[in-house]
Design an enzyme around this catalytic site. Structure first.
Site, PDB file in Angstrom:
ATOM      1  N   PRO A  24       0.871  -1.150  -0.091  1.00  0.00           N
ATOM      2  CA  PRO A  24      -0.043   0.131  -0.038  1.00  0.00           C
ATOM      3  C   PRO A  24       0.804   1.281   0.020  1.00  0.00           C
ATOM      4  CG  PRO A  24      -0.678  -1.671   1.675  1.00  0.00           C
ATOM      5  CD  PRO A  24       0.526  -2.050   1.243  1.00  0.00           C
ATOM      6  N   ALA A  60      -3.871   2.619   2.040  1.00  0.00           N
ATOM      7  CA  ALA A  60      -4.709   2.630   3.341  1.00  0.00           C
ATOM      8  C   ALA A  60      -5.990   3.427   3.073  1.00  0.00           C
ATOM      9  CB  ALA A  60      -3.904   3.481   4.235  1.00  0.00           C
ATOM     10  N   GLN A 102      -5.720  -2.544   1.936  1.00  0.00           N
ATOM     11  CA  GLN A 102      -5.345  -2.360   3.279  1.00  0.00           C
ATOM     12  C   GLN A 102      -6.373  -1.493   3.988  1.00  0.00           C
ATOM     13  OE1 GLN A 102      -2.334   0.613   4.627  1.00  0.00           O
ATOM     14  NE2 GLN A 102      -1.057  -1.243   5.114  1.00  0.00           N
ATOM     15  N   TYR A 186      -0.497   4.874  13.300  1.00  0.00           N
ATOM     16  CA  TYR A 186      -2.223   5.027  13.157  1.00  0.00           C
ATOM     17  C   TYR A 186      -2.605   4.380  14.209  1.00  0.00           C
ATOM     18  CZ  TYR A 186      -0.454   7.057   8.686  1.00  0.00           C
ATOM     19  OH  TYR A 186       0.356   7.695   7.879  1.00  0.00           O
ATOM     20  N   ARG A 234      -0.183  -5.347   8.902  1.00  0.00           N
ATOM     21  CA  ARG A 234       1.121  -4.650   8.950  1.00  0.00           C
ATOM     22  C   ARG A 234       1.469  -4.038  10.081  1.00  0.00           C
ATOM     23  NH1 ARG A 234       3.091  -0.090   4.222  1.00  0.00           N
ATOM     24  NH2 ARG A 234       4.232  -1.772   3.623  1.00  0.00           N
TER      25      ARG A 234
END
Length: 369
Positions: A24, A60, A102, A186, A234
């Site tokens: 991604p 993402a 993702q 994140y 991830r």
């Protein structure tokens, strides 16, 4: 010549034609700000599949509007977004590659200006300019961004539900695999890290508490998608700062992820901490590969390596020496969308991967192979 890079790999019911995967990479190209994919995304992702990638994983994608890094991100919180992704999945499949997506929530790093085309790239987006309130495990701001609101338990439940709803839409759109984003500072990574998670309830404290939300999301998504569909995560295996989330903690989390039905972990790093003055991340070719190798050696989890793996022989070496099961090639594919074809020829692989329309251009290289 070894050809580990060109060998297929099977995860659950999915067999991917080779181990060259495109990771991604945020594009910030939804100009309308509605999370709906455009012709740009169709061209962008289709080119990687045509260029020989085994799997192409979309950027993402926000599970809620407030989960986007910037308003120009893709989303998958409504059915219109799902329908716009179907042609992209179909195009990737038409070139023989697997399609992944993702799913992400940016947490305290959401509501920012994109990396280009704005006066203050990466800065918090003002409410007057379309910004929104951000959330996190604790009310601790990242660097100079706006202070987030700490999620209560009802808000945490809503996050889990949002990941599930987006995963179901991803299945309906035809994707072959789903990746949960728990890296780069994140939301799910924020919960894992003692730097950003200072909660005193069951979602904080020791590692088991900090990992609780990620494992809840994994369990809920795993239970909502087909049994034969691979589920990936991830992670940032280290934050590169003392007192942060580190490789030992990552090893335990990856072990738990395997016990909860995850099929592969993509091993990245950083993104949640501002380094002290004078400290540097050892960025260079393959700089994150030792992290992947450690997790592969100390857990039973298949791993993918990512980060400045730019040449076919470098990528082949990573696989041939057992450091990873898959290599993700990102920026090199941006520079050369036919990177997978070039790799197949460089390693004297099967020229059949070259589309017939392109073989005149590759004929001399095919003869050499």
């Amino acid at each position: 010549m070894s050809q580990h890079l060109l060998a297929p790999i099977t995860l659950r019911d999915l067999t991917v034609r080779n181990r060259i995967w495109v990771p991604p990479m945020c594009q910030y190209s939804v100009a309308a700000g509605d999370g709906v994919a455009t012709d740009y995304h169709l061209m962008h992702y289709g080119s990687f599949a045509r260029g020989g990638a085994g799997a192409v994983i979309l950027e993402a994608t926000g599970v809620v509007p407030e989960g986007r890094i910037a308003p120009q991100d893709l989303g998958l919180w409504d059915d219109a977004q799902r329908e716009a992704l179907r042609p992209i999945v179909d195009l990737i499949h038409s070139f023989g590659a697997a399609a992944g997506i993702q799913l992400a929530h940016a947490g305290r790093k959401a509501s920012t200006e994109p990396e280009w085309g704005t006066p203050h790239p990466g800065a918090s987006l003002a409410g007057a300019d379309g910004g929104w309130e951000t959330v996190a495990p604790s009310a601790i701001a990242y660097d100079q961004l706006t202070e987030p609101t700490a999620l209560d338990e009802a808000g945490i439940d809503e996050v889990v539900e949002a990941f599930v709803a987006s995963a179901v839409r991803a299945v309906e759109a035809g994707f072959d695999l789903i990746e949960i984003h728990a890296a780069h500072g994140y939301l799910l990574h924020e919960f894992l890290s003692p730097l950003s998670n200072q909660r005193t309830d069951s979602y904080g404290g020791e590692l088991a508490g900090r990992a609780r939300l990620l494992l809840r999301v994994v369990d809920a998504v795993r239970g909502a998608v087909p049994v034969g569909m691979p589920l990936l995560v991830r992670i940032s295996a280290t934050e590169w700062v003392e007192g942060g989330f580190d490789l030992d903690q990552a090893t335990q989390v990856v072990t738990w992820l395997g016990e909860h039905g995850v099929d592969m972990v993509d091993v990245s790093s950083g993104g949640n901490a501002v380094l002290p003055e004078g400290a540097e991340i050892p960025v260079g070719p393959g700089y994150q590969t030792p992290l992947a190798a450690h997790l592969r050696e100390h857990t039973e989890m298949p791993v993918s390596a990512v980060g400045m793996l730019d040449t076919p022989f470098q990528a082949e070496h990573v696989l041939a020496t057992g450091q990873a099961d898959v290599v993700r090639v990102g920026r090199a594919f941006l520079r050369e969308p036919n990177w997978g074809l070039d790799a197949a020829l460089a390693l004297r692989g099967d020229g059949e991967i070259v589309p017939p329309q392109y073989r005149r251009a590759f004929r001399q290289a095919l003869r050499r192979g």
